[in-house]
Design an enzyme around this catalytic site. Structure first.
Site, PDB file in Angstrom:
ATOM      1  N   LYS A 216       0.836  -1.209   0.000  1.00 30.85           N
ATOM      2  CA  LYS A 216       0.000   0.000   0.000  1.00 30.85           C
ATOM      3  C   LYS A 216       0.875   1.265   0.000  1.00 30.85           C
ATOM      4  CE  LYS A 216      -3.388   2.828   0.495  1.00 30.85           C
ATOM      5  NZ  LYS A 216      -4.279   3.124  -0.615  1.00 30.85           N
ATOM      6  N   CYS A 270      -4.075  10.297   1.081  1.00 32.53           N
ATOM      7  CA  CYS A 270      -3.186   9.151   0.838  1.00 32.53           C
ATOM      8  C   CYS A 270      -1.831   9.567   0.267  1.00 32.53           C
ATOM      9  CB  CYS A 270      -3.868   8.170  -0.115  1.00 32.53           C
ATOM     10  SG  CYS A 270      -5.286   7.375   0.635  1.00 32.53           S
TER      11      CYS A 270
HETATM   12  N1  NAD Z   1      -9.849   8.113   1.683  1.00 30.04           N
HETATM   13  C1  NAD Z   1      -9.201   7.320   0.859  1.00 30.04           C
HETATM   14  O1  NAD Z   1      -9.298   7.483  -0.344  1.00 30.04           O
HETATM   15  C2  NAD Z   1      -8.349   6.178   1.379  1.00 30.04           C
HETATM   16  C3  NAD Z   1      -7.897   5.213   0.470  1.00 30.04           C
HETATM   17  C4  NAD Z   1      -7.160   4.147   0.951  1.00 30.04           C
HETATM   18  C5  NAD Z   1      -6.831   4.058   2.307  1.00 30.04           C
HETATM   19  N2  NAD Z   1      -7.255   5.019   3.173  1.00 30.04           N
HETATM   20  C6  NAD Z   1      -6.897   4.868   4.580  1.00 30.04           C
HETATM   21  O2  NAD Z   1      -8.041   4.412   5.304  1.00 30.04           O
HETATM   22  C7  NAD Z   1      -8.039   4.953   6.622  1.00 30.04           C
HETATM   23  C8  NAD Z   1      -9.341   5.697   6.863  1.00 30.04           C
HETATM   24  O3  NAD Z   1      -9.374   6.767   5.943  1.00 30.04           O
HETATM   25  P1  NAD Z   1     -10.715   7.553   5.663  1.00 30.04           P
HETATM   26  O4  NAD Z   1     -10.445   8.367   4.456  1.00 30.04           O
HETATM   27  O5  NAD Z   1     -11.891   6.652   5.666  1.00 30.04           O
HETATM   28  O6  NAD Z   1     -10.760   8.469   6.978  1.00 30.04           O
HETATM   29  P2  NAD Z   1     -11.952   9.403   7.466  1.00 30.04           P
HETATM   30  O7  NAD Z   1     -11.339  10.476   8.267  1.00 30.04           O
HETATM   31  O8  NAD Z   1     -12.841   9.750   6.309  1.00 30.04           O
HETATM   32  O9  NAD Z   1     -12.818   8.451   8.406  1.00 30.04           O
HETATM   33  C9  NAD Z   1     -12.356   7.873   9.558  1.00 30.04           C
HETATM   34  C10 NAD Z   1     -13.497   7.827  10.570  1.00 30.04           C
HETATM   35  O10 NAD Z   1     -13.012   7.128  11.720  1.00 30.04           O
HETATM   36  C11 NAD Z   1     -13.598   7.715  12.872  1.00 30.04           C
HETATM   37  N3  NAD Z   1     -12.806   7.308  14.036  1.00 30.04           N
HETATM   38  C12 NAD Z   1     -11.595   7.745  14.453  1.00 30.04           C
HETATM   39  N4  NAD Z   1     -11.204   7.053  15.534  1.00 30.04           N
HETATM   40  C13 NAD Z   1     -12.171   6.163  15.804  1.00 30.04           C
HETATM   41  C14 NAD Z   1     -12.356   5.167  16.799  1.00 30.04           C
HETATM   42  N5  NAD Z   1     -11.430   4.934  17.726  1.00 30.04           N
HETATM   43  N6  NAD Z   1     -13.483   4.433  16.784  1.00 30.04           N
HETATM   44  C15 NAD Z   1     -14.443   4.656  15.854  1.00 30.04           C
HETATM   45  N7  NAD Z   1     -14.326   5.581  14.875  1.00 30.04           N
HETATM   46  C16 NAD Z   1     -13.208   6.318  14.857  1.00 30.04           C
HETATM   47  C17 NAD Z   1     -13.586   9.205  12.570  1.00 30.04           C
HETATM   48  O11 NAD Z   1     -14.544   9.891  13.356  1.00 30.04           O
HETATM   49  C18 NAD Z   1     -13.934   9.204  11.057  1.00 30.04           C
HETATM   50  O12 NAD Z   1     -15.329   9.359  10.836  1.00 30.04           O
HETATM   51  C19 NAD Z   1      -6.784   5.829   6.714  1.00 30.04           C
HETATM   52  O13 NAD Z   1      -5.741   5.094   7.244  1.00 30.04           O
HETATM   53  C20 NAD Z   1      -6.505   6.167   5.256  1.00 30.04           C
HETATM   54  O14 NAD Z   1      -5.147   6.451   5.040  1.00 30.04           O
HETATM   55  C21 NAD Z   1      -8.024   6.063   2.739  1.00 30.04           C
END
Ligand code: NAD
Length: 418
Positions: A216, A270
């Site tokens: 990743k 990302c």
């Molecule tokens: N957005 C993308 O395009 C993408 C793509 C691939 C990987 N990722 C990875 O996926 C992960 C999540 O990214 P995202 O874009 O969905 O983030 P985001 O910020 O959109 O969502 C994360 C959610 O998790 C919640 N949260 C935080 N701590 C928590 C806890 N302890 N218990 C319950 N909920 C909790 C937050 O309130 C938030 O709503 C990250 O590591 C990111 O790097 C994101």
């Protein structure tokens, strides 16, 4: 023989953001009972009304179906389940290493609910070794459970499965992309594969958790380095007064060359973030990745300088910034270079008009400035002296030659070049 649906009747998804929410909704439409969990109660309420808290094509339809059938319900606390998917943020710390505190909190928050036979999948983007840390946190919280160790199966299964869906096409890619599955042991990989088979049409590629974690990061660092090259080439072209779009188009006619499109920088959660996880883990052997980060981080300043050189030609010009999102056709402003550019220009002696069809209101940093307003595309073009294209939203493509006549156009994304 049991089908995946028998093995996974209930699934808890922790973190209902860009990754967790589409995953939870997709699973729920495959007949599984899904408990979505988020610490943000506004997110939880919004989802329970069947609405997504961010804009993503087709997600509202999927979510409406998942919530109205009662298969998906959101909560602020985790619920017991057969499998747990963790998709919480992994931001950068001040020193640009990965902040794993959300992953740790989420892991510890489910630990007391675990029963032998449960599966935990980490989807958050993480440094190499994080899945092993997850095993350690579970072992601390639940000394009564044996965590898996290669090749021992353990009482529970733990796997790392990175997500690579493209914002703007998430609902399709979630189902159709190939999936890397890195189990702590072969049994963990097999169980995680069963989970993804509930909805996945792409191939499953099994590996170790460390390789899955690195894959990743490598993907995003690769993209960053290639975008860095395109951005640096556009700086060269600007210096030499040569058309960058024509240069790239012609260079790409070479059968083994594929230069990406430059832009105003690199944004999003990302590509602008994940290379730092690699750099901070192996700083002495990553000069190329570091250089790409520097080139891409410098680009917004270079765009601001180009706009300012034109501002100086007017008394108090109206500058239209087209787009604030970090990529086309989404509302995501995280790490957005477009937003950074607009925020910097807002302090200049100009009237700044923002066109962002994916946002209802301007972010606070811009809304609080008296010289900044939001307008629609046609109105903004009509009143502007300088037009700066920062995001290649489809809605901007339709500009006519007449609308741009007698305006200085700075098109950082090549929207009107092709
Ligand atoms: N957005 C993308 O395009 C993408 C793509 C691939 C990987 N990722 C990875 O996926 C992960 C999540 O990214 P995202 O874009 O969905 O983030 P985001 O910020 O959109 O969502 C994360 C959610 O998790 C919640 N949260 C935080 N701590 C928590 C806890 N302890 N218990 C319950 N909920 C909790 C937050 O309130 C938030 O709503 C990250 O590591 C990111 O790097 C994101």
């Amino acid at each position: 023989m049991t089908s995946p649906n028998d093995a996974f009747k209930k699934i808890t998804v922790v973190g209902l953001g860009y990754i967790g929410l589409p995953t939870a909704a997709t699973l729920a439409t495959r007949g599984v009972e899904v408990f979505g969990v988020d610490i943000n109660d506004e997110v939880v309420s919004c989802i329970n009304e069947g609405k997504a808290h961010f804009s993503e094509p087709d997600l509202d339809i999927l979510l409406e179906a998942a919530v109205s059938t009662g298969k998906l319900r959101a909560y602020c606390e985790p619920k017991p389940a057969d499998a747990f998917i963790i998709a919480v943020p992994t931001p950068l710390r001040e020193d640009r290493s990965a902040d794993l505190s959300h992953v740790e909190t989420a892991t510890r928050s489910i630990s007391q609910l675990l029963k032998p036979g449960n599966l935990i999948v980490i989807e958050s983007t993480c440094p190499v070794g994080t899945t092993e840390k997850v095993c350690g946190w579970i072992a601390e919280e639940r000394p009564d459970l044996e965590v898996p160790r290669e090749p021992k199966a353990g009482d529970i299964q733990i796997a790392y499965c990175p997500e690579r869906i493209l914002p703007g096409n998430m609902v399709f890619e979630l189902v159709h992309n190939d999936r890397i599955i890195g189990g702590v042991s072969p049994k963990c990989s097999a169980r995680a594969e069963d989970l993804y088979r509930l909805f996945l049409r792409g191939e499953v590629l099994r590996t170790s958790s460390a390789v899955a974690e690195l894959v990743k990061l490598a993907e995003n660092a690769y993209r960053d380095v290639n975008i860095g090259f395109a951005n640096e080439l556009s700086n060269v072209c600007d210096k030499l007064g040569v058309d960058v779009w024509e240069t790239i188009e012609l260079a790409n006619r070479h059968p083994r060359v594929n230069i990406l499109r430059p832009g105003p920088g690199v944004g999003g959660h990302c590509i602008a973030v994940d290379p730092w996880f690699l750099i901070s883990m192996a700083s002495e052997v990553t000069p190329l990745m570091r250089a790409a980060r520097t080139v891409n981080d410098e680009k917004p300043r270079i765009v601001v300088d180009a706009v300012r050189r034109n501002i100086d030609r007017f008394k108090r010009p109206t500058v239209a910034c087209l787009g604030l999102a970090y990529k086309p056709d989404v509302d995501d402003l995280r790490e957005s270079p477009a937003l950074q550019i607009a925020e910097t220009l807002a302090f200049d002696d100009i009237d700044l008009v923002i066109v962002e069809p994916h946002l209802r209101v301007l972010p606070e940093t811009l809304a609080q400035r008296n010289n900044v307003s939001k307008d629609d595309f046609n109105a903004a073009l009509r009143k502007s002296d300088i037009v700066v294209v920062l995001t290649a939203h489809s809605a901007f493509r339709a500009a006519s030659r007449e609308q741009l006549l007698r305006r200085v156009v700075i098109d950082t994304v090549g929207l009107w070049q092709s």
